[in-house]
Design a protein around this motif. Structure first.
Motif, PDB file in Angstrom:
ATOM      1  N   PHE A  30     -12.310  23.073   1.681  1.00  0.00           N
ATOM      2  CA  PHE A  30     -10.983  23.016   0.928  1.00  0.00           C
ATOM      3  C   PHE A  30      -9.997  22.846   1.925  1.00  0.00           C
ATOM      4  CE2 PHE A  30     -11.370  24.778  -3.152  1.00  0.00           C
ATOM      5  CZ  PHE A  30     -12.823  25.091  -3.532  1.00  0.00           C
ATOM      6  N   GLU A  31      -9.954  23.525   3.086  1.00  0.00           N
ATOM      7  CA  GLU A  31      -8.992  23.451   4.016  1.00  0.00           C
ATOM      8  C   GLU A  31      -9.183  22.438   5.133  1.00  0.00           C
ATOM      9  OE1 GLU A  31      -8.848  28.527   3.887  1.00  0.00           O
ATOM     10  OE2 GLU A  31      -9.927  27.584   5.585  1.00  0.00           O
ATOM     11  N   SER A  32      -9.720  21.510   4.749  1.00  0.00           N
ATOM     12  CA  SER A  32      -9.879  20.253   5.640  1.00  0.00           C
ATOM     13  C   SER A  32      -9.226  18.878   5.054  1.00  0.00           C
ATOM     14  CB  SER A  32     -11.260  19.679   6.060  1.00  0.00           C
ATOM     15  OG  SER A  32     -11.902  19.593   4.753  1.00  0.00           O
ATOM     16  N   TYR A  33      -8.490  19.353   3.585  1.00  0.00           N
ATOM     17  CA  TYR A  33      -7.776  18.275   3.104  1.00  0.00           C
ATOM     18  C   TYR A  33      -6.370  18.458   3.195  1.00  0.00           C
ATOM     19  CZ  TYR A  33     -12.504  16.295   2.060  1.00  0.00           C
ATOM     20  OH  TYR A  33     -13.833  15.861   2.042  1.00  0.00           O
ATOM     21  N   GLU A  34      -5.571  17.299   3.222  1.00  0.00           N
ATOM     22  CA  GLU A  34      -4.239  17.358   2.668  1.00  0.00           C
ATOM     23  C   GLU A  34      -3.894  17.239   1.425  1.00  0.00           C
ATOM     24  OE1 GLU A  34      -2.056  15.018   6.198  1.00  0.00           O
ATOM     25  OE2 GLU A  34      -3.970  14.069   5.368  1.00  0.00           O
ATOM     26  N   PHE A  35      -4.868  16.632   0.522  1.00  0.00           N
ATOM     27  CA  PHE A  35      -4.471  16.365  -0.825  1.00  0.00           C
ATOM     28  C   PHE A  35      -5.963  16.733  -1.626  1.00  0.00           C
ATOM     29  CE2 PHE A  35      -4.215  13.266  -4.688  1.00  0.00           C
ATOM     30  CZ  PHE A  35      -3.706  14.359  -5.452  1.00  0.00           C
ATOM     31  N   LYS A  73      -1.601  26.526   2.294  1.00  0.00           N
ATOM     32  CA  LYS A  73      -0.385  26.408   2.536  1.00  0.00           C
ATOM     33  C   LYS A  73      -0.199  25.085   3.276  1.00  0.00           C
ATOM     34  CE  LYS A  73       1.335  31.036   3.705  1.00  0.00           C
ATOM     35  NZ  LYS A  73       0.067  31.539   3.981  1.00  0.00           N
ATOM     36  N   GLY A  74       0.646  24.038   2.530  1.00  0.00           N
ATOM     37  CA  GLY A  74       0.753  22.672   3.371  1.00  0.00           C
ATOM     38  C   GLY A  74       0.076  21.753   2.505  1.00  0.00           C
ATOM     39  N   THR A  75      -1.079  22.374   1.691  1.00  0.00           N
ATOM     40  CA  THR A  75      -2.018  21.643   1.127  1.00  0.00           C
ATOM     41  C   THR A  75      -1.371  20.960  -0.546  1.00  0.00           C
ATOM     42  OG1 THR A  75      -3.746  22.462   2.170  1.00  0.00           O
ATOM     43  CG2 THR A  75      -4.472  21.262   0.020  1.00  0.00           C
ATOM     44  N   THR A  76      -1.344  20.095  -0.972  1.00  0.00           N
ATOM     45  CA  THR A  76      -1.105  19.658  -2.330  1.00  0.00           C
ATOM     46  C   THR A  76      -2.428  19.709  -3.291  1.00  0.00           C
ATOM     47  OG1 THR A  76       0.773  18.427  -1.505  1.00  0.00           O
ATOM     48  CG2 THR A  76       0.147  17.909  -3.789  1.00  0.00           C
ATOM     49  N   VAL A  77      -2.333  20.199  -4.258  1.00  0.00           N
ATOM     50  CA  VAL A  77      -3.460  20.233  -5.226  1.00  0.00           C
ATOM     51  C   VAL A  77      -3.327  19.936  -6.595  1.00  0.00           C
ATOM     52  CG1 VAL A  77      -5.271  21.880  -6.352  1.00  0.00           C
ATOM     53  CG2 VAL A  77      -4.637  22.354  -4.069  1.00  0.00           C
ATOM     54  N   ALA A  78      -4.258  19.070  -7.325  1.00  0.00           N
ATOM     55  CA  ALA A  78      -4.079  18.681  -8.801  1.00  0.00           C
ATOM     56  C   ALA A  78      -5.325  19.057  -9.561  1.00  0.00           C
ATOM     57  CB  ALA A  78      -3.833  17.103  -8.749  1.00  0.00           C
ATOM     58  N   LEU A  79      -5.233  19.731 -10.725  1.00  0.00           N
ATOM     59  CA  LEU A  79      -6.166  20.201 -11.305  1.00  0.00           C
ATOM     60  C   LEU A  79      -6.647  19.193 -12.538  1.00  0.00           C
ATOM     61  CD1 LEU A  79      -4.743  23.885 -11.605  1.00  0.00           C
ATOM     62  CD2 LEU A  79      -6.569  22.934  -9.920  1.00  0.00           C
ATOM     63  N   TYR A  80      -7.962  19.204 -12.615  1.00  0.00           N
ATOM     64  CA  TYR A  80      -8.279  18.558 -14.070  1.00  0.00           C
ATOM     65  C   TYR A  80      -9.433  19.527 -14.763  1.00  0.00           C
ATOM     66  CZ  TYR A  80     -12.578  16.294 -12.221  1.00  0.00           C
ATOM     67  OH  TYR A  80     -13.738  15.893 -11.305  1.00  0.00           O
ATOM     68  N   GLY A  81      -9.380  19.523 -16.057  1.00  0.00           N
ATOM     69  CA  GLY A  81     -10.274  20.505 -16.570  1.00  0.00           C
ATOM     70  C   GLY A  81     -10.933  19.731 -17.837  1.00  0.00           C
ATOM     71  N   LEU A  82     -12.369  19.940 -18.203  1.00  0.00           N
ATOM     72  CA  LEU A  82     -13.063  19.481 -19.369  1.00  0.00           C
ATOM     73  C   LEU A  82     -13.085  20.409 -20.284  1.00  0.00           C
ATOM     74  CD1 LEU A  82     -14.610  16.586 -19.338  1.00  0.00           C
ATOM     75  CD2 LEU A  82     -13.648  17.266 -17.295  1.00  0.00           C
ATOM     76  N   GLY A  83     -13.132  20.069 -21.515  1.00  0.00           N
ATOM     77  CA  GLY A  83     -13.284  21.005 -22.587  1.00  0.00           C
ATOM     78  C   GLY A  83     -13.603  20.170 -24.087  1.00  0.00           C
ATOM     79  N   MET A 126       0.851  -1.201   0.118  1.00  0.00           N
ATOM     80  CA  MET A 126      -0.017   0.009  -0.155  1.00  0.00           C
ATOM     81  C   MET A 126       1.104   1.196   0.073  1.00  0.00           C
ATOM     82  SD  MET A 126      -3.574   0.612   1.724  1.00  0.00           S
ATOM     83  CE  MET A 126      -3.956  -0.589   0.874  1.00  0.00           C
ATOM     84  N   SER A 127       0.547   2.246  -0.785  1.00  0.00           N
ATOM     85  CA  SER A 127       1.518   3.319  -1.192  1.00  0.00           C
ATOM     86  C   SER A 127       1.336   4.487   0.143  1.00  0.00           C
ATOM     87  CB  SER A 127       1.189   3.957  -2.358  1.00  0.00           C
ATOM     88  OG  SER A 127       0.156   4.539  -2.504  1.00  0.00           O
ATOM     89  N   GLN A 128       2.082   5.337   0.241  1.00  0.00           N
ATOM     90  CA  GLN A 128       1.807   6.505   1.221  1.00  0.00           C
ATOM     91  C   GLN A 128       0.404   7.359   1.033  1.00  0.00           C
ATOM     92  OE1 GLN A 128       4.298   8.043   3.374  1.00  0.00           O
ATOM     93  NE2 GLN A 128       6.042   6.697   3.048  1.00  0.00           N
ATOM     94  N   ILE A 129       0.018   7.339  -0.134  1.00  0.00           N
ATOM     95  CA  ILE A 129      -0.931   8.078  -0.426  1.00  0.00           C
ATOM     96  C   ILE A 129      -2.351   7.684   0.367  1.00  0.00           C
ATOM     97  CG2 ILE A 129      -1.651   6.666  -2.566  1.00  0.00           C
ATOM     98  CD1 ILE A 129      -2.411   9.305  -3.998  1.00  0.00           C
ATOM     99  N   SER A 130      -2.311   6.583   0.734  1.00  0.00           N
ATOM    100  CA  SER A 130      -3.402   6.029   1.507  1.00  0.00           C
ATOM    101  C   SER A 130      -3.609   6.570   2.641  1.00  0.00           C
ATOM    102  CB  SER A 130      -3.295   4.562   1.654  1.00  0.00           C
ATOM    103  OG  SER A 130      -2.123   4.136   2.407  1.00  0.00           O
ATOM    104  N   THR A 131      -2.474   7.406   3.237  1.00  0.00           N
ATOM    105  CA  THR A 131      -2.639   8.052   4.390  1.00  0.00           C
ATOM    106  C   THR A 131      -2.937   9.399   4.272  1.00  0.00           C
ATOM    107  OG1 THR A 131      -0.392   8.820   4.617  1.00  0.00           O
ATOM    108  CG2 THR A 131      -1.088   6.663   5.472  1.00  0.00           C
ATOM    109  N   LEU A 132      -3.155   9.928   3.190  1.00  0.00           N
ATOM    110  CA  LEU A 132      -3.726  11.288   2.894  1.00  0.00           C
ATOM    111  C   LEU A 132      -5.190  11.756   3.145  1.00  0.00           C
ATOM    112  CD1 LEU A 132      -1.341  12.639  -0.038  1.00  0.00           C
ATOM    113  CD2 LEU A 132      -1.114  13.149   2.519  1.00  0.00           C
ATOM    114  N   ARG A 133      -5.446  12.539   3.612  1.00  0.00           N
ATOM    115  CA  ARG A 133      -6.960  13.139   3.679  1.00  0.00           C
ATOM    116  C   ARG A 133      -7.220  13.671   2.477  1.00  0.00           C
ATOM    117  NH1 ARG A 133      -6.090  15.178   8.496  1.00  0.00           N
ATOM    118  NH2 ARG A 133      -5.929  17.270   7.762  1.00  0.00           N
ATOM    119  N   THR A 134      -8.009  13.020   1.474  1.00  0.00           N
ATOM    120  CA  THR A 134      -8.112  13.675   0.254  1.00  0.00           C
ATOM    121  C   THR A 134      -9.523  13.742  -0.260  1.00  0.00           C
ATOM    122  OG1 THR A 134      -6.173  11.967  -0.402  1.00  0.00           O
ATOM    123  CG2 THR A 134      -7.518  12.918  -2.341  1.00  0.00           C
ATOM    124  N   GLY A 135      -9.696  15.104  -0.974  1.00  0.00           N
ATOM    125  CA  GLY A 135     -10.834  15.674  -1.433  1.00  0.00           C
ATOM    126  C   GLY A 135     -10.932  15.954  -2.869  1.00  0.00           C
TER     127      GLY A 135
END
Ligand SMILES: Cc1cc2nc3c(=O)[nH]c(=O)nc-3n(C[C@H](O)[C@H](O)[C@H](O)COP(=O)(O)O)c2cc1C
Length: 182
Positions: free
Chosen positions: A51-56, A86-96, A1-10
Motif C-alpha cells: 500500500f505504502e509503495s504507491y502514489e495512487f 498521507k500523501g497517497t491518493t486513493v480511489a475505491l470501487y465496489g462490486l454488489g 500524455m497526461s500527468q497521470i502517466s508519471t504516478l506510481r499506481t497500484g
C-alpha cells in the motif's frame, strides 16, 4: 500524455468469484490508455508495504452475505489500521447486487472508505447514484446522491460496467490533475 502517466499506481482487490479482479483489469486497461501503468495485487497476498509503495492506489472490494466484508479484506483489517497513507491518493470501487441485496448494496466499499480515510489518504472518485436502484448502502452519503467510489453491478447491470468504468477513469484523471495544479 497526461500527468497521470508519471504516478506510481497500484490496484489492490479482493474477490470470491472473480468479478472484482475482472473489473480491476478493465480499470487498469482504461488507465493504460492515459499512459498510466497499473500493477495489480490480490489483497490475499498483500502486506502494508505494498500500500505504502504507491502514489495512487485503486482499491476494489465486493460485498458478501448481507453487508459483509469480503473475507481477505476483513482479514487485513488490523493491518489497515497501521497504514500511513498521507500523501497517497486513493480511489475505491465496489462490486454488489442492487436487486438481490437492495438494503446492503456495496456496503463493504463504505467500510473500506471509513478505514482508508483514517490512514490520512486523500480519497477521490465519488460517483453518482443515478441509474442504480437500491434501498440502502453504507457506501452512499446521507441523501443517497453519491457513492464514495465507483459501484459496479455485474449481477444486474453488467451491460453498464464498461461505460461506467470509462467515465469514472476519465473523472479520476481530471481529479488527479486538478489536485496537482492546486
Ligand atoms: C451469497 C451472496 C451474498 C451477497 N451479498 C451481497 C450484499 O450484501 N450486498 C451486495 O451489494 N452484493 C452482495 N452480493 C453480490 C456480490 O457482491 C456480487 O456478486 C459481486 O460481483 C461478487 O464479486 P466477486 O466475484 O469479486 O467476489 C452477494 C452475492 C452472493 C452470492
Amino acid at each position: 500524455m497526461s500527468q497521470i502517466s508519471t504516478l506510481r499506481t497500484g490496484l489492490i482487490f479482493g474477490t470470491d468469484t472473480g468479478n472484482t479482479e475482472e473489473m480491476g483489469g478493465k480499470i487498469s486497461a482504461v488507465l493504460a490508455t492515459y499512459g498510466c501503468e497499473v500493477s495489480m495485487h490480490n489483497i490475499a497476498d498483500a502486506v502494508p508495504e505494498i500500500f505504502e509503495s504507491y502514489e495512487f492506489l485503486i482499491l476494489g472490494i465486493p460485498t458478501w452475505d448481507f453487508g459483509g466484508i469480503q473475507s481477505e479484506w476483513e482479514d487485513f483489517e488490523q493491518q489497515l489500521q497501521t497504514l500511513d497513507l498521507k500523501g497517497t491518493t486513493v480511489a475505491l470501487y465496489g462490486l454488489g447486487d442492487q436487486f438481490g441485496y437492495a438494503d446492503y448494496f456495496v456496503d463493504a466499499m463504505g467500510w473500506l472508505n471509513e478505514r482508508i480515510l483514517k490512514t490520512g489518504a486523500r480519497v477521490i472518485g465519488a460517483w453518482s447514484t443515478e441509474g442504480y436502484d437500491f434501498e440502502a448502502s453504507e457506501a452512499a452519503n446521507k441523501d443517497k446522491t453519491l457513492f464514495c467510489g465507483l459501484a459496479l453491478d455485474e449481477d444486474q447491470q453488467f451491460d453498464l460496467s464498461d461505460d461506467r468504468i470509462n467515465a469514472w477513469v476519465e473523472q479520476l484523471v481530471v481529479e488527479l490533475e486538478e489536485a496537482r495544479a492546486a
